[in-house]
Enzyme design. Structure first.
Site, PDB file in Angstrom:
ATOM      1  N   GLY A  69       0.818  -1.200   0.006  1.00  0.00           N
ATOM      2  CA  GLY A  69      -0.130   0.029   0.079  1.00  0.00           C
ATOM      3  C   GLY A  69       0.822   1.337  -0.006  1.00  0.00           C
ATOM      4  CB  THR A  70       3.759   2.206   1.713  1.00  0.00           C
ATOM      5  OG1 THR A  70       3.385   1.713   3.014  1.00  0.00           O
ATOM      6  CG2 THR A  70       4.706   3.237   2.004  1.00  0.00           C
ATOM      7  CG  ASN A 137      -5.182   3.772   8.869  1.00  0.00           C
ATOM      8  OD1 ASN A 137      -5.640   4.557   8.388  1.00  0.00           O
ATOM      9  ND2 ASN A 137      -4.135   3.741   9.704  1.00  0.00           N
ATOM     10  CD  GLN A 165      -6.817  -0.917   7.335  1.00  0.00           C
ATOM     11  OE1 GLN A 165      -7.273  -2.191   7.723  1.00  0.00           O
ATOM     12  NE2 GLN A 165      -5.489  -1.112   7.851  1.00  0.00           N
ATOM     13  CB  SER A 185      -2.048  -2.987   1.037  1.00  0.00           C
ATOM     14  OG  SER A 185      -1.156  -4.052   1.639  1.00  0.00           O
ATOM     15  CB  ALA A 186      -1.733  -8.860  -0.637  1.00  0.00           C
ATOM     16  CB  THR A 223      12.373  -9.718 -11.277  1.00  0.00           C
ATOM     17  OG1 THR A 223      13.505  -9.392 -12.280  1.00  0.00           O
ATOM     18  CG2 THR A 223      12.002 -11.135 -11.529  1.00  0.00           C
ATOM     19  CB  CYS A 308       1.334   1.498  10.497  1.00  0.00           C
ATOM     20  SG  CYS A 308      -0.215   0.781  10.176  1.00  0.00           S
TER      21      CYS A 308
HETATM   22  N1  PMP Z   1      -2.873   2.612   3.535  1.00  0.00           N
HETATM   23  C1  PMP Z   1      -3.570   2.294   4.934  1.00  0.00           C
HETATM   24  C2  PMP Z   1      -5.093   2.835   4.979  1.00  0.00           C
HETATM   25  C3  PMP Z   1      -3.097   1.400   5.960  1.00  0.00           C
HETATM   26  O1  PMP Z   1      -3.796   1.104   7.038  1.00  0.00           O
HETATM   27  C4  PMP Z   1      -1.705   0.805   5.491  1.00  0.00           C
HETATM   28  C5  PMP Z   1      -1.245   0.050   6.322  1.00  0.00           C
HETATM   29  N2  PMP Z   1      -1.265   0.328   7.772  1.00  0.00           N
HETATM   30  C6  PMP Z   1      -1.150   1.481   4.440  1.00  0.00           C
HETATM   31  C7  PMP Z   1      -1.718   2.269   3.517  1.00  0.00           C
HETATM   32  C8  PMP Z   1       0.214   0.807   4.021  1.00  0.00           C
HETATM   33  O2  PMP Z   1       0.273  -0.493   3.649  1.00  0.00           O
HETATM   34  P1  PMP Z   1       1.436  -1.501   3.603  1.00  0.00           P
HETATM   35  O3  PMP Z   1       1.692  -1.914   4.878  1.00  0.00           O
HETATM   36  O4  PMP Z   1       0.945  -2.440   2.520  1.00  0.00           O
HETATM   37  O5  PMP Z   1       2.414  -0.731   2.851  1.00  0.00           O
END
Ligand code: PMP
Length: 367
Positions: A69-70, A137, A165, A185-186, A223, A308
């Protein structure tokens, strides 16, 4: 047995994802290689892309697989080089950090974006991109995306939504949302960590953050992580329909238990439209750290606000933006349920929390 109630931090791997990853781990090829093993790996990635597109109801399969997600949020916020960007004040840190110059859309006491503010700011002109998450989140609050999209599009701005989320907890239709970009995000929906995606409208003039090879249609060099991508697709397919009411019922049982244990409990955004799995609650007078540790000793895993950031408990910018007093915010914990949560998990959490409240005595009740 641990009662794992921290699905918003990361959700346990679904059996479907595990099976898909094990199968893909026995494949050897690089998806960019033209030989048989390479073509087999390419086929696995493209099958996964179609499955993720189907899970999120996309008319195309314009998906850029990322490291999570980041990275997807960074690609969305930095890849267009757009004019001024607006982001909500309650976005995840990865959105706020990717767009440090963005103006913040304020939120109300429930954490819902201020649409009147947004409309006024858009009318001033010059806005190229609006980024508002689908669900928060920390509190689970669902943002009024349809309205955000209507206002932004009327002003000629594009829309990105961080659906990290919401995905897997609600049915999410990329087509119905009508956004230009969406982050998923998986590991929040039962896939592996370290893989995610940015879903985009076909033809969007996005530029890559990582350059080198021509992978992902030239939008993300490197890759492909084939097993992780296969696991992501299997989890997304399994989670696509969201909660069928089972998790919402557990959440209601949890909130009733918390209220019975501590009548002064504050449940944030209780009256707002929320994800079925997330409870953000404060036991007034008892710090979040104390609650998390007491629950951990009782075999119950929850988090203090947003977990996080490397185990550190910081003041929550989400609760702050909602106008929650600092002392109450410091007493806020997040309990988040998921696909393998049970009534027993919930009851153990409530019992441990009630026992702590009893030990804390007047402190917990007075505030
Ligand atoms: N966006 C939200 C709303 C999240 O809750 C999170 C994970 N805490 C992220 C982005 C980041 O995702 P990732 O951990 O896959 O980088």
């Amino acid at each position: 047995m641990i009662a794992y109630l921290d699905h918003n931090a990361t959700s346990p791997l679904r059996p479907e994802a595990r099976a898909a990853m094990l199968a893909a781990m026995d494949e050897t090829g690089n998806p960019s290689s033209p030989h048989g093993p390479g073509r087999a790996a390419r086929a696995t990635v493209e099958r996964a892309r179609r499955a993720v597109a189907a899970a999120f109801d996309m008319p195309s399969d314009a998906i850029v697989f990322t490291s999570g997600g980041t990275e997807a949020n960074h690609l969305a916020l930095r890849g267009l080089g757009a004019a001024a960007t607006l982001v909500s004040a309650v976005e995840h840190d990865s959105v706020l950090a990717a767009a440090p110059a963005a103006e913040r859309i304020p939120v109300d006491g429930d954490g819902v974006v201020d649409l009147a503010w947004l409309e006024r700011r858009l009318a001033e002109g010059g806005v190229g991109l609006v980024s508002v998450m689908l669900a928060n989140n920390e509190t689970g609050v669902i943002e009024p995306l349809a309205e955000v999209v209507r206002l932004a599009h009327a002003a000629g701005a594009l829309v990105h939504t961080d659906a990290t989320q919401a995905a897997g907890r609600l049915p999410v239709s990329f087509a119905d949302l009508d956004v230009e970009m969406m982050t998923v995000s998986a590991h929040k929906l039962g896939g592996p960590p370290g893989v995610g995606a940015l879903l985009i409208q076909e033809g969007l003039p996005l530029r890559p953050l990582l350059r080198g090879g021509r992978q992902e249609n030239g939008l993300r060099a490197g890759t492909e992580n084939v097993p992780a991508i296969a696991g992501f697709a299997a989890a997304a397919a399994a989670a696509a329909d969201g909660d069928d009411g089972r998790i919402a019922a557990l959440r209601d049982r949890l909130e009733a238990g918390l209220r019975a244990a501590v009548p002064t409990v504050r449940i944030f955004a209780a009256g707002a439209d929320r994800l079925p799995n997330t409870v953000s609650a404060a036991m007034p007078g008892v710090s979040a750290e104390t609650q998390v540790m007491a629950l951990d000793l009782a075999g119950v895993a929850v988090s203090a606000g947003s977990a996080c950031s490397s185990g550190k408990v910081r003041a929550s910018h989400v609760l702050d933006a909602m106008g929650v007093e600092a002392a109450v915010a410091r007493a806020a914990i997040r309990i988040s349920l998921g696909w393998n949560s049970t009534a027993d998990d919930v009851d153990r959490c409530v019992a441990a929390w009630a026992a702590l409240a009893a030990r804390a005595g007047g402190r917990a009740r007075a505030a």
